[in-house]
Design a protein around this motif. Structure first.
Motif, PDB file in Angstrom:
ATOM      1  N   LYS A 233      -8.404  -6.238   8.769  1.00 36.76           N
ATOM      2  CA  LYS A 233      -8.255  -5.598   7.465  1.00 36.76           C
ATOM      3  C   LYS A 233      -6.849  -5.880   6.947  1.00 36.76           C
ATOM      4  CE  LYS A 233      -8.755  -1.194   5.031  1.00 36.76           C
ATOM      5  NZ  LYS A 233      -9.030   0.254   5.168  1.00 36.76           N
ATOM      6  N   VAL A 234      -6.781  -6.692   5.924  1.00 41.78           N
ATOM      7  CA  VAL A 234      -5.494  -7.064   5.348  1.00 41.78           C
ATOM      8  C   VAL A 234      -5.038  -5.973   4.381  1.00 41.78           C
ATOM      9  CG1 VAL A 234      -4.231  -8.784   4.008  1.00 41.78           C
ATOM     10  CG2 VAL A 234      -6.057  -9.505   5.562  1.00 41.78           C
ATOM     11  N   LYS A 235      -3.907  -5.376   4.678  1.00 42.31           N
ATOM     12  CA  LYS A 235      -3.337  -4.351   3.814  1.00 42.31           C
ATOM     13  C   LYS A 235      -2.003  -4.860   3.291  1.00 42.31           C
ATOM     14  CE  LYS A 235      -2.274   0.581   3.516  1.00 42.31           C
ATOM     15  NZ  LYS A 235      -2.209   1.879   4.241  1.00 42.31           N
ATOM     16  N   ILE A 236      -1.968  -5.156   2.001  1.00 38.92           N
ATOM     17  CA  ILE A 236      -0.764  -5.756   1.421  1.00 38.92           C
ATOM     18  C   ILE A 236       0.289  -4.705   1.107  1.00 38.92           C
ATOM     19  CG2 ILE A 236       0.111  -7.110  -0.524  1.00 38.92           C
ATOM     20  CD1 ILE A 236      -2.601  -8.471  -0.681  1.00 38.92           C
ATOM     21  N   PHE A 237      -0.113  -3.627   0.488  1.00 38.50           N
ATOM     22  CA  PHE A 237       0.860  -2.615   0.059  1.00 38.50           C
ATOM     23  C   PHE A 237       0.837  -1.442   1.035  1.00 38.50           C
ATOM     24  CE2 PHE A 237      -0.546  -4.840  -3.801  1.00 38.50           C
ATOM     25  CZ  PHE A 237       0.679  -5.305  -4.254  1.00 38.50           C
ATOM     26  N   ASP A 238       1.711  -1.496   2.025  1.00 37.56           N
ATOM     27  CA  ASP A 238       1.887  -0.431   3.016  1.00 37.56           C
ATOM     28  C   ASP A 238       3.274   0.157   2.801  1.00 37.56           C
ATOM     29  OD1 ASP A 238       2.530   1.032   5.347  1.00 37.56           O
ATOM     30  OD2 ASP A 238       1.019  -0.070   6.490  1.00 37.56           O
ATOM     31  N   SER A 239       3.340   1.390   2.327  1.00 34.65           N
ATOM     32  CA  SER A 239       4.625   1.986   1.934  1.00 34.65           C
ATOM     33  C   SER A 239       5.624   2.012   3.079  1.00 34.65           C
ATOM     34  CB  SER A 239       4.408   3.406   1.393  1.00 34.65           C
ATOM     35  OG  SER A 239       3.753   4.214   2.361  1.00 34.65           O
ATOM     36  N   ALA A 240       5.164   2.316   4.295  1.00 33.09           N
ATOM     37  CA  ALA A 240       6.074   2.380   5.440  1.00 33.09           C
ATOM     38  C   ALA A 240       6.667   1.008   5.743  1.00 33.09           C
ATOM     39  CB  ALA A 240       5.342   2.929   6.665  1.00 33.09           C
ATOM     40  N   ILE A 241       5.830  -0.023   5.728  1.00 28.78           N
ATOM     41  CA  ILE A 241       6.301  -1.389   5.978  1.00 28.78           C
ATOM     42  C   ILE A 241       7.204  -1.857   4.849  1.00 28.78           C
ATOM     43  CG2 ILE A 241       5.574  -3.788   6.156  1.00 28.78           C
ATOM     44  CD1 ILE A 241       5.130  -2.252   8.691  1.00 28.78           C
TER      45      ILE A 241
END
Length: 500
Positions: A233-241
């Protein structure tokens, strides 16, 4: 400028041009994701196709392929440690370990976001600061280029493992770079009478062999395992990262632009230097090479920013900033156009349409990358007995297509065996690539500098920019040597104190 840019946007959104742009992005995705294929190859293949096209559409096509190819090299670099393009070599260092840890989607998300941001920063710099950046690039002469190459070689101090291995690897890369025809005198060097070596050892066979073939050998031998992934599952917008890599993205994007505008340096060098700087500025440098998010963000932001920056000297000075832009320069000439100081005034409509196209390409990367990557992530569940030969065949075809040379294929396989053996010693393979990439720059500019000064080595210290760059390189290398010695000294004293 704003009015011209908006006019360029209007040109891009014409149905035919928008279709061309989307097709270019798709072609770039495929070409960049296949090991051994690069932006240069794709641009060369499509160059005859553009001859009958309108100039604006033709250069939107070529530059969009260029930009999307630089991005998509990260896909196979992260999933299989087989960099699709030379610019993605550094990305595999932390991207592939994350895949092994079952975090392929996270790694791909970081790469996509970093590439898009780096590309946008580079495009904005291209649009706004082209005259200024071109004037800065003009201040660099041979001593400054040599000093920059020396600074880049200090990356070996940040690669992990033994420093001596890094230095040996860089020296080996420098030696390989000397094979072929002497660039200044035309004398054959270390060719042993072989015409195949007259052009030198190609970067593609070395990179594909050391990284892709050696990885296939490692996996086939059973010494390397990967956690099975049922779904990525590609998650582009991860606030923590995003908070974690924000500073790295900013620094690497700006560094990529600065390096990209220097003719002949290229996005691969920008990725290497930015990775090194990310390690040096990190509070946890020991995490790099083991799946650090900053280790993906730094090279991807830098290489995409540098790719855009490489267009600055092309448009403003008529000097290609990289191998791909050199092909694009040939395309301009083929269409009867001559980039240079007056080009912005004479062909502003074309230039701003290209600028707008590149700006929109970076948003297309964000939109289209996830569905495209799903096709590749499905391959993760394919048995490696099937996938390995496919990767090898792609490597063979890609390597052969560069110069239509079976000799390059044998070279690639030879470097694959070498990489497999060196990795057993935990030898930093990227040090060899570093020496090979920076070697021709360092050698040529050193000799030109000495010719300018009639053999006086103080030319590097008498020029402020080159003196500063060399001083920084010496300081960084010295720190890398002294800090371990100091730690050993403290440990020895602590051990003695405990013994007493």
């Amino acid at each position: 400028m704003i009015e011209n840019f908006l006019g360029g946007v209007a040109v891009v959104f014409q149905p035919v041009n928008l279709l061309i742009l989307m097709s270019a992005v798709f072609i770039g995705f495929i070409g960049g994701a296949l090991p051994g294929i690069s932006g240069v190859i794709l641009v060369v293949i499509l160059l005859p196709v553009t001859y009958g096209m309108d100039a604006t559409a033709a250069f939107m096509l070529l530059t969009a392929i260029y930009g999307s190819t630089v991005f998509s090299g990260l896909i196979t670099a992260i999933l299989y440690r087989a960099p699709g393009t030379p610019e993605a070599v550094m990305t595999s260092f932390d991207g592939y370990p994350m895949t092994q840890q079952g975090e392929a989607g996270k790694a791909l998300g970081i790469g996509i976001l970093s590439s898009a941001i780096g590309g946008l920063v580079g495009t904005v710099a291209l649009i706004v600061f082209t005259p200024l950046l071109a004037s800065v690039a003009l201040q660099f002469s041979s001593p400054e280029y040599f000093a920059l190459a020396v600074l880049g070689l200090t990356v070996v101090a940040s690669l992990g493992g033994k420093l001596i291995y890094g230095l040996i690897g860089a020296a080996l890369g420098l030696f390989i770079a000397t094979v072929g025809i002497d660039p200044l005198t035309g004398t054959p060097r270390y060719t042993f009478g072989s015409l195949n070596l007259a052009e030198g050892v190609g970067l593609i066979p070395v990179i594909v062999g050391l990284f892709a073939i050696s990885e296939v050998m490692k996996r086939a031998s059973g010494t390397e395992t990967q956690q099975p992934l049922t779904k990525v599952k590609v998650k582009i917008f991860d606030s923590a990262i995003m908070r974690k890599i924000a500073l790295t993205l900013s620094r690497s994007s700006l560094l990529g632009v600065a390096i990209g505008i220097l003719p002949g340096i290229g996005a691969s060098t920008a990725a290497m230097v930015s990775y090194s700087e990310a390690v040096r500025w990190s509070k946890h440098p020991q995490d790099f090479g083991k799946g650090a998010p900053e280790g993906i963000a730094a090279p991807e932001a830098a290489n995409n920013a540098a790719a855009m920056g490489a267009l600055v000297p092309l448009f403003a000075l008529g000097i290609p900033g990289s191998g791909t832009t050199a092909i694009i320069l040939g395309a301009f000439i083929m269409h009867g156009l001559q980039p240079g100081p007056n080009f912005m005034m004479v062909s502003s409509d074309l230039i701003y349409a290209v600028f707008a196209g590149l700006f929109i390409v970076n948003f297309m990367i964000l939109v289209f990358s996830k569905p495209f990557i799903k096709l590749f992530t499905k391959l993760l569940n394919t048995p490696y007995s099937v996938l390995g030969p496919i990767i090898v065949m792609c490597c063979i075809v890609g390597t052969y297509s560069v110069r239509n040379s079976m000799f390059d294929v044998w070279l690639m396989l030879g470097f694959g065996v070498l990489g497999f053996l060196l990795e057993k010693l935990r030898f930093p393979l990227v040090a060899i690539i570093l020496g090979l990439v920076l070697g021709p720059i360092a050698e040529s500019e050193l000799r030109r500098s000495l010719a300018m000064s009639q053999g006086d080595m103080t030319i590097f210290l008498s020029r402020p920019i080159s003196a500063t760059l060399i001083g920084v390189a010496i300081a960084l290398l010295s720190v890398s040597i002294l800090i371990p010695l100091y730690k050993k000294y403290k440990e020895k004293r602590l051990y003695s104190a405990n013994a007493d």
